[in-house]
Design a protein around this motif. Sequence first.
Motif, PDB file in Angstrom:
ATOM      1  N   UNK A 125       0.835  -1.202   0.000  1.00 18.39           N
ATOM      2  CA  UNK A 125       0.000   0.000   0.000  1.00 18.39           C
ATOM      3  C   UNK A 125       0.872   1.255   0.000  1.00 18.39           C
ATOM      4  N   UNK A 126       1.983   1.206   0.732  1.00 18.40           N
ATOM      5  CA  UNK A 126       2.898   2.350   0.741  1.00 18.40           C
ATOM      6  C   UNK A 126       3.497   2.570  -0.644  1.00 18.40           C
ATOM      7  N   UNK A 127       3.848   1.470  -1.304  1.00 17.99           N
ATOM      8  CA  UNK A 127       4.480   1.572  -2.626  1.00 17.99           C
ATOM      9  C   UNK A 127       3.517   2.139  -3.659  1.00 17.99           C
ATOM     10  N   UNK A 128       2.258   1.654  -3.605  1.00 16.02           N
ATOM     11  CA  UNK A 128       1.302   2.063  -4.639  1.00 16.02           C
ATOM     12  C   UNK A 128       0.592   3.365  -4.280  1.00 16.02           C
ATOM     13  N   UNK A 129       0.581   3.695  -2.995  1.00 17.06           N
ATOM     14  CA  UNK A 129      -0.147   4.886  -2.568  1.00 17.06           C
ATOM     15  C   UNK A 129      -1.618   4.623  -2.298  1.00 17.06           C
ATOM     16  N   UNK A 130      -2.068   3.367  -2.463  1.00 15.71           N
ATOM     17  CA  UNK A 130      -3.473   3.043  -2.189  1.00 15.71           C
ATOM     18  C   UNK A 130      -3.576   2.635  -0.727  1.00 15.71           C
ATOM     19  N   UNK A 131      -3.611   3.617   0.164  1.00 14.98           N
ATOM     20  CA  UNK A 131      -3.604   3.289   1.592  1.00 14.98           C
ATOM     21  C   UNK A 131      -4.951   2.717   2.006  1.00 14.98           C
ATOM     22  N   UNK A 132      -4.898   1.632   2.771  1.00 11.62           N
ATOM     23  CA  UNK A 132      -6.140   0.970   3.156  1.00 11.62           C
ATOM     24  C   UNK A 132      -6.029   0.293   4.498  1.00 11.62           C
ATOM     25  N   UNK A 133      -6.710  -0.846   4.611  1.00 11.50           N
ATOM     26  CA  UNK A 133      -6.805  -1.543   5.894  1.00 11.50           C
ATOM     27  C   UNK A 133      -5.440  -1.984   6.416  1.00 11.50           C
ATOM     28  N   UNK A 134      -4.546  -2.339   5.516  1.00 12.42           N
ATOM     29  CA  UNK A 134      -3.243  -2.846   5.965  1.00 12.42           C
ATOM     30  C   UNK A 134      -2.432  -1.755   6.648  1.00 12.42           C
ATOM     31  N   UNK A 135      -2.462  -0.554   6.085  1.00 16.06           N
ATOM     32  CA  UNK A 135      -1.679   0.545   6.664  1.00 16.06           C
ATOM     33  C   UNK A 135      -2.149   0.842   8.087  1.00 16.06           C
ATOM     34  N   UNK A 136      -3.463   0.795   8.282  1.00 12.69           N
ATOM     35  CA  UNK A 136      -3.965   1.083   9.630  1.00 12.69           C
ATOM     36  C   UNK A 136      -3.599  -0.048  10.589  1.00 12.69           C
ATOM     37  N   UNK A 137      -3.345  -1.235  10.050  1.00 11.36           N
ATOM     38  CA  UNK A 137      -2.979  -2.354  10.923  1.00 11.36           C
ATOM     39  C   UNK A 137      -1.492  -2.356  11.262  1.00 11.36           C
TER      40      UNK A 137
END
Lengths: 260, 210, 273
Positions: free
Chosen positions: C232-244
């Motif tokens: 998500x960090x690489x693509x910029x599509x921040x989602x559930x994983x980043x919050x985890x």
Amino acid sequence: MLKVGNFGTFYLLLFLFVLTLLSIWLVRSKGMKVHVRRLAGIDAINEAIGRATELARPVHFTTGTMATLYGEEGPQILAGLSILSHIASQTAKYRTPLVVTVCHPSTLPLAEEIVRESYLKEGRADEFRPDMVRHLSTEQQAYASGVQGIFLREKVAANFMIGPLYADTLIIAETGYRVGAMQVGGTGTKTVQLPFLVAVCDYTLIGEEIFAAGAYISQNPEQLATMFAEDIAKFAVIALVLIGAIVTLFSKELLSLLKL
Amino acid sequence: MSVLVRRSFPLGIAAIVGILMILELFQVGKEITSSAAMVRDWVVIISGFALCLGAVHVTGFHVNQIRKRTAGRWPFSIVLLAVMFSYIAVGVSLTTMSGTYRWLYDAINFPLAQVMFSLLAFYIFSAAVRAFQARNFEAVAFLLCAILVVIGNIPSMPLISSALAQIGPWILDVPTKGAFRGLLITAALGIIVLGIRTLLGRETAYLGRA
Amino acid sequence: MSEKKTYAERLRALDPRAIYVLLTLAVVVPILFPLGLPIQIAAPTRDVYNAIEGLKGGAVWYGIDLLAVSLPEMMPALVVTVRHLMTKPVKIVFVSFTSEGPMYYYKLMDQLKTQKKYGEDFAYLGFIPGEETAIAAYAHDVPGTAKKDYFGSPVEALPVMKGIKTAKDFALVITCISLSLHNDAYVRQVFTPFNVKMVQVMLSVNYPEKILYYPHQIVGALNGIKGATEYEQLTGYLGAATSANDAITMAHVLLILFVVVANIGYFASGRKR
């Protein structure tokens, strides 16, 4: 005819087949004695069952979840079931309650037959009950929760988990610890579960110790002979690994020439 | 039943089918390949019947629990049977692609499975706290490796201390990989020899006579 | 008469309930109040990104081979990789070799809300039973094994399936795998005979064992939720994983703390067992 890519497989199978036949011949005709080192996990089976008998609490056995008898991990299930035979004989002898849970129903008739035969051999055929062997669920987590329920309700005193164990291993083992069960765990190729087994179980059978267990318990000379064949094969593997390591260390070009 | 039926026939069938599947691996001929494909189809059919057997066994067991009014269990047996037959009824009548079936799955299966899986995290903690105590040399080695691997697994650790963050992955990449490969090779040898024993008729665990 | 436990003995044998409460807090609080801890991208994750980013056309085999238990861990990785794939000029052929795969497909489509056209840009061939045998059969003959898509349309009628006969016709094979058996099955039945570029999204519990295949048999791998965070960090599509991510960090730190405390208690209690 034979595909070029399968030559390695062919030679390996041929090598092991010849080795096995040779070992059986040596045992039968030359009276070769094969000794298997002490397997603490197998020796602990009798201790665990004895403890369960004294406490008048049941013994539990499982070959794990997810894997099927006809799948890649079928041999591990068979290895586990060969140990079940010994466990069932002991529980029949000492009249200890036995609960065998299975996840995939393909194992159900086999497990039932093994337990029934063991009770019959010990002269306790009338004490065998079909509900000793229970199919809980094919769903891994549902199975784990079912086993937890059995442990907590029936206060299991000994737990044996031998076979291809998956993520439910720790759930079952930890619950076993909570109810004070003595636990023996073992798995062949599911190496990622080994740390959990080592951390939680009292005894662990690692890798091919589960395949040796059947021969170790029965002390059948021909089965022990196949253990001998395996050990020779392992030495051959060690030799190949050492040769490969030395060659890699000294010449990458030579390695690509040797590439089969 | 005679020894021929109880022992020799099953051993013979196992040996013939085993040899057939090995020959198919080496692609010795079209007839062998098509026979092996037919055997694989039979396995799929038998596994379907095995699933039915499982459903029948579960139903029989829990009906028995209800009949005997087993203390603390029989109400849950009613719930189990009710849910099981609801799924079967919905799946058969409306198919598994229907909104109702998907709702049942989303509302019941997914959350329950995830709850059970999440228990692993809690159990890992309590097991780790118990197991990672420096009782002897092996326990100290176990403890140190575990701590270093956990440190290496922390997502932010490389930015705090890159040296410390590299030890855990090294432990996984080098000694652990080597150990796993060794275990897998020996387990594979054990499996092959078990197969050879089965082909030779020396392995009788699957006959219910281990 | 029961002995009163000393503080050292209590530290050594921590009450599991206290452990569980603290763990729950360590996980829930960072999710509700994110700390924004930085993460470092691992090499296998970067290689997955590069493999997808480097796609210039062709078709992608995307295996949704997940079980119900893996939803929280694998769903973020599934969503972010497919989201990334859908920005590339590729056709995506989804297929499942686990019975719960179709459920994940529906959830994926609900989350993506893609503008791409079904049948032209992507298709879902449903669940094919048979485990490794099915994977082998599919790899050798895609339209022969999956004659219809999940919704009953003949595969030959779908424009997205044009020109796809075997695994060799795919530019990339991506699989999200719950069952460790499938990691090996894909390597044996897809990579070994066809030498297709392959990346795998794995459960964290299987990662130490299955990363053996990287970088030769698989060119990249995502390590469960941690890999999804990195992706998500690489693509910029921040989602559930980043919050985890913060929750994962706090849980790891808590584990180390508990182990240290238990060992302090062990030595302070002066017991050998």
